[in-house]
Write an enzyme that holds these catalytic residues in place. Structure first.
Site, PDB file in Angstrom:
ATOM      1  N   HIS A 259      -3.239  24.508  -0.252  1.00 46.92           N
ATOM      2  CA  HIS A 259      -3.326  23.878   1.066  1.00 46.92           C
ATOM      3  C   HIS A 259      -2.024  24.081   1.840  1.00 46.92           C
ATOM      4  CE1 HIS A 259      -6.092  20.888  -1.198  1.00 46.92           C
ATOM      5  NE2 HIS A 259      -6.888  21.596  -0.432  1.00 46.92           N
TER       6      HIS A 259
ATOM      7  N   LYS B 137     -17.934  10.461  -1.237  1.00 44.04           N
ATOM      8  CA  LYS B 137     -17.146  10.964  -2.363  1.00 44.04           C
ATOM      9  C   LYS B 137     -16.343   9.803  -2.944  1.00 44.04           C
ATOM     10  CE  LYS B 137     -16.291  15.828  -1.268  1.00 44.04           C
ATOM     11  NZ  LYS B 137     -15.257  16.831  -0.981  1.00 44.04           N
TER      12      LYS B 137
ATOM     13  N   ARG C 151     -11.043  30.843  -0.363  1.00 39.89           N
ATOM     14  CA  ARG C 151     -10.490  31.286  -1.643  1.00 39.89           C
ATOM     15  C   ARG C 151     -11.254  32.469  -2.213  1.00 39.89           C
ATOM     16  NH1 ARG C 151     -10.424  25.357  -3.906  1.00 39.89           N
ATOM     17  NH2 ARG C 151     -12.132  25.443  -2.453  1.00 39.89           N
TER      18      ARG C 151
ATOM     19  N   SER D 245      -8.140  21.337  -5.880  1.00 42.20           N
ATOM     20  CA  SER D 245      -7.762  19.950  -6.184  1.00 42.20           C
ATOM     21  C   SER D 245      -8.528  19.465  -7.414  1.00 42.20           C
ATOM     22  CB  SER D 245      -8.073  19.042  -4.989  1.00 42.20           C
ATOM     23  OG  SER D 245      -7.334  19.424  -3.875  1.00 42.20           O
TER      24      SER D 245
HETATM   25  P1  ADP Z   1     -13.023  19.921   1.134  1.00 45.83           P
HETATM   26  O1  ADP Z   1     -13.442  18.797   0.253  1.00 45.83           O
HETATM   27  O2  ADP Z   1     -13.281  19.732   2.581  1.00 45.83           O
HETATM   28  O3  ADP Z   1     -13.405  21.313   0.658  1.00 45.83           O
HETATM   29  P2  ADP Z   1     -10.373  20.452   0.217  1.00 45.83           P
HETATM   30  O4  ADP Z   1      -9.236  19.509   0.340  1.00 45.83           O
HETATM   31  O5  ADP Z   1     -10.828  20.817  -1.138  1.00 45.83           O
HETATM   32  O6  ADP Z   1     -11.457  19.820   1.107  1.00 45.83           O
HETATM   33  O7  ADP Z   1     -10.046  21.789   0.987  1.00 45.83           O
HETATM   34  C1  ADP Z   1      -9.686  21.784   2.344  1.00 45.83           C
HETATM   35  C2  ADP Z   1      -9.589  23.212   2.820  1.00 45.83           C
HETATM   36  O8  ADP Z   1      -8.569  23.890   2.091  1.00 45.83           O
HETATM   37  C3  ADP Z   1     -10.841  24.062   2.625  1.00 45.83           C
HETATM   38  O9  ADP Z   1     -10.944  24.943   3.720  1.00 45.83           O
HETATM   39  C4  ADP Z   1     -10.558  24.826   1.365  1.00 45.83           C
HETATM   40  O10 ADP Z   1     -11.256  26.061   1.336  1.00 45.83           O
HETATM   41  C5  ADP Z   1      -9.073  25.060   1.503  1.00 45.83           C
HETATM   42  N1  ADP Z   1      -8.417  25.262   0.209  1.00 45.83           N
HETATM   43  C6  ADP Z   1      -8.533  24.528  -0.906  1.00 45.83           C
HETATM   44  N2  ADP Z   1      -7.793  25.040  -1.918  1.00 45.83           N
HETATM   45  C7  ADP Z   1      -7.193  26.152  -1.416  1.00 45.83           C
HETATM   46  C8  ADP Z   1      -6.343  27.167  -1.955  1.00 45.83           C
HETATM   47  N3  ADP Z   1      -5.968  27.145  -3.239  1.00 45.83           N
HETATM   48  N4  ADP Z   1      -5.919  28.145  -1.140  1.00 45.83           N
HETATM   49  C9  ADP Z   1      -6.331  28.179   0.144  1.00 45.83           C
HETATM   50  N5  ADP Z   1      -7.160  27.305   0.707  1.00 45.83           N
HETATM   51  C10 ADP Z   1      -7.596  26.288  -0.048  1.00 45.83           C
END
Ligand code: ADP
Length: 162
Positions: A19, A43, A92, A131
């Site tokens: 992120h 969630k 990703r 995450s």
């Molecule tokens: P959500 O539950 O909305 O998917 P996340 O917090 O998991 O929320 O992810 C938010 C955003 O960050 C999404 O666009 C996701 O694809 C991106 N994201 C998550 N992990 C990574 C990563 N390792 N590298 C790049 N982008 C990421």
């Protein structure tokens, strides 16, 4: 020339280096980046919204054009309230693509063409990182220092009592 504002929405439960990479790249290309934590009643997150906001503020404190915020409900309503017309999502792998494409198309449609989504491909270094994985490793008291900054790792260790 003004580059405008963009909203990067997500759960950030917790924020990872993946992120952070996206946030930093966005901060170079937009005047203002809203990193917006979704309060999703469906969630059951590990961290409260307040905890997630605090961690995000902590890891982005050196950047003055990043605003950490929260929202609930529809992204299009939140974007309208902020008067922002761009949404940022990270991609990703192919597995993210279908879901993200549907979300982007739906938001475009229900906003009557006023809310666009842009995608940033993840840095290869973080393409495996989520995450969910971080929470799982921490739940077994594993070392998460390669995935999240120190302050986030400490919050995870406290949460899981080690
Ligand atoms: P959500 O539950 O909305 O998917 P996340 O917090 O998991 O929320 O992810 C938010 C955003 O960050 C999404 O666009 C996701 O694809 C991106 N994201 C998550 N992990 C990574 C990563 N390792 N590298 C790049 N982008 C990421």
């Amino acid at each position: 020339m003004s580059k405008g504002a963009i909203i990067y929405p997500g759960s950030f439960d917790p924020v990872t280096y993946g992120h952070i990479d996206i946030i930093k790249r966005a901060s170079k290309n937009y005047d203002t980046v809203y990193v917006s934590v979704l309060e999703n009643s469906k969630k059951s997150p590990l961290f409260t919204v307040e905890e997630r906001v605090k961690m995000l503020k902590d890891v982005t404190r050196d950047y003055d054009n990043i605003i950490i915020d929260t929202f609930r409900g529809l992204l299009i309503d939140y974007a309208k309230e902020k008067d922002v017309h761009m949404v940022l999502r990270g991609l990703r792998a192919l597995t993210d693509f279908e879901y993200e494409l549907h979300m982007a198309q739906t938001n475009y449609l229900i906003s009557q063409g006023t809310l666009e989504t842009v995608f940033l491909p993840t840095d290869l270094e973080y393409s495996y990182l989520s995450s969910t994985t971080v929470r799982e490793i921490a739940s077994y008291h594993g070392d998460v220092s390669k995935f999240v900054p120190e302050s986030v790792a400490v919050s995870l260790y406290k949460k899981f009592g080690y």
